[in-house]
Design a protein around this motif. Sequence first.
Motif, PDB file in Angstrom:
ATOM      1  N   HIS A   1       0.828  -1.201   0.000  1.00  0.00           N
ATOM      2  CA  HIS A   1       0.000   0.000   0.000  1.00  0.00           C
ATOM      3  C   HIS A   1       0.868   1.260   0.000  1.00  0.00           C
ATOM      4  CE1 HIS A   1      -4.108  -1.497   0.407  1.00  0.00           C
ATOM      5  NE2 HIS A   1      -3.600  -2.497   1.109  1.00  0.00           N
ATOM      6  N   SER A   2       0.390   2.275  -0.668  1.00  0.00           N
ATOM      7  CA  SER A   2       1.111   3.545  -0.735  1.00  0.00           C
ATOM      8  C   SER A   2       0.916   4.317   0.572  1.00  0.00           C
ATOM      9  CB  SER A   2       0.591   4.381  -1.909  1.00  0.00           C
ATOM     10  OG  SER A   2      -0.710   4.891  -1.604  1.00  0.00           O
ATOM     11  N   THR A   3       1.631   5.423   0.667  1.00  0.00           N
ATOM     12  CA  THR A   3       1.478   6.321   1.830  1.00  0.00           C
ATOM     13  C   THR A   3       0.452   7.412   1.588  1.00  0.00           C
ATOM     14  OG1 THR A   3       3.338   7.669   1.022  1.00  0.00           O
ATOM     15  CG2 THR A   3       3.845   5.894   2.591  1.00  0.00           C
ATOM     16  N   ASP A   4      -0.271   7.344   0.483  1.00  0.00           N
ATOM     17  CA  ASP A   4      -1.277   8.355   0.175  1.00  0.00           C
ATOM     18  C   ASP A   4      -2.342   8.402   1.280  1.00  0.00           C
ATOM     19  OD1 ASP A   4       0.079   8.739  -2.168  1.00  0.00           O
ATOM     20  OD2 ASP A   4      -1.325   7.583  -3.412  1.00  0.00           O
ATOM     21  N   LEU A   5      -2.947   9.570   1.438  1.00  0.00           N
ATOM     22  CA  LEU A   5      -4.047   9.700   2.385  1.00  0.00           C
ATOM     23  C   LEU A   5      -5.243   8.925   1.860  1.00  0.00           C
ATOM     24  CD1 LEU A   5      -5.275  10.980   4.922  1.00  0.00           C
ATOM     25  CD2 LEU A   5      -5.916  12.961   3.505  1.00  0.00           C
ATOM     26  N   LYS A   6      -5.718   7.996   2.653  1.00  0.00           N
ATOM     27  CA  LYS A   6      -6.870   7.170   2.275  1.00  0.00           C
ATOM     28  C   LYS A   6      -8.099   7.711   3.010  1.00  0.00           C
ATOM     29  CE  LYS A   6      -3.913   3.170   1.520  1.00  0.00           C
ATOM     30  NZ  LYS A   6      -2.719   4.048   1.424  1.00  0.00           N
ATOM     31  N   SER A   7      -9.190   7.836   2.289  1.00  0.00           N
ATOM     32  CA  SER A   7     -10.405   8.368   2.893  1.00  0.00           C
ATOM     33  C   SER A   7     -11.607   7.622   2.356  1.00  0.00           C
ATOM     34  CB  SER A   7     -10.539   9.867   2.596  1.00  0.00           C
ATOM     35  OG  SER A   7     -10.574  10.096   1.189  1.00  0.00           O
ATOM     36  N   ALA A   8     -12.738   7.830   3.014  1.00  0.00           N
ATOM     37  CA  ALA A   8     -13.967   7.144   2.592  1.00  0.00           C
ATOM     38  C   ALA A   8     -15.128   8.139   2.573  1.00  0.00           C
ATOM     39  CB  ALA A   8     -14.276   6.008   3.545  1.00  0.00           C
TER      40      ALA A   8
END
Length: 383
Positions: free
Chosen positions: A376-383
Amino acid sequence: MALHFTREEFDARVRAATAAMKAERLDALLMFRQESMYWLTGFDTFGYAFFQCMVLTADGQLVLLTRAPDLRQAQITSTVTDIRIWRDREGANPALELRDILEELELDGSRIGIELEAYGLTGRSLRMFDRAMEGFGVMIDVSTLISRLRLVKSDAEIAYVRRAAELADDALDAALAEVRPGAFEGDILAAMQGAVFRGGGDYAGNEFIIGSGEGALLCRYMTGRRHLDPVDQLTLEYAGTYRRYHAAMMHTLPVGSVTSRQRDMHAACEEALLACEDALRPGTAMGDVFQVHADIFDRAGYGDHRLNACGYCMGTAYPPIWMDWPMFYADNPVVLQPGMTFFLHMILMDSDSGTAMTLGRSSLVTDRGPEVLSRHSTDLKSA
């Protein structure tokens, strides 16, 4: 017999342990840490919650003192053949039976190492042990002797850590499929833990940590589940576990919308994580890695919201916690070597604004530098 390593590897571990004992001028080692017993022999149990001790002599003899339920456990999961059982009864004193074993091994008056830093040695048990051993040899605290040997993983161990990391990534994939406004935390946890089990993994050394709303600012599990609000935040700290080897990961997910504060905090976490990962190189002191983390957060204005440690070793771990020795904190002199595996976590908890942001993943130290163990990347994950 259910051994997860070859006999040759276990024999090599015993040789390494006895060599370390001789360097400390020890005639015997008393192990109360379940992790030590597992690493040395494969013995796998939760019976350490009761009085249990594995004895290793300088010439490589192994004796296990345990309770009846662990007799077959040791026979099936370990290389130990000399298993002694202390009997449950009113007034039982297994420490005296341990002394009898040491006398049988002609260790009276010897230098004996003991693992005092062990969940399997309660304060009450230690008092019982001290009374039983009064006048018997010289007892020396060597709590990290086996832990230091466990730090550098073999190729077989690294393969298990890699599999644990794959399971951790599977757990995050399962969570991301569930996280949305109105989602129930219990469904998210069930999906994550189910992904690990379906992949052949184990229970982790501690509970998966999940918190939303104000609970997202917690770094510990707590009981009680809730549904996510239309606008919320969710912190997940979890580990894939395979053959008792762990690979932990951590994320905070904004739910419903993303604020500028969350973006700014995530940017700081991402910068700190990538810089700390880049510092995971042979010859670097663990305290220096921590300082990279501290400097970046302090420059970004988050000095009051960061923690005083930013990660720790990943390896075999038994409840109540998956944290393994040693930890990244200020001035820690332990030097990184190839074959070490670590979990780095960047944690910001801003109680003033009620905003949480975390980012963490496990890595392997190699001759070429750090190897991140997550897809998994370090990008900000949101929902």
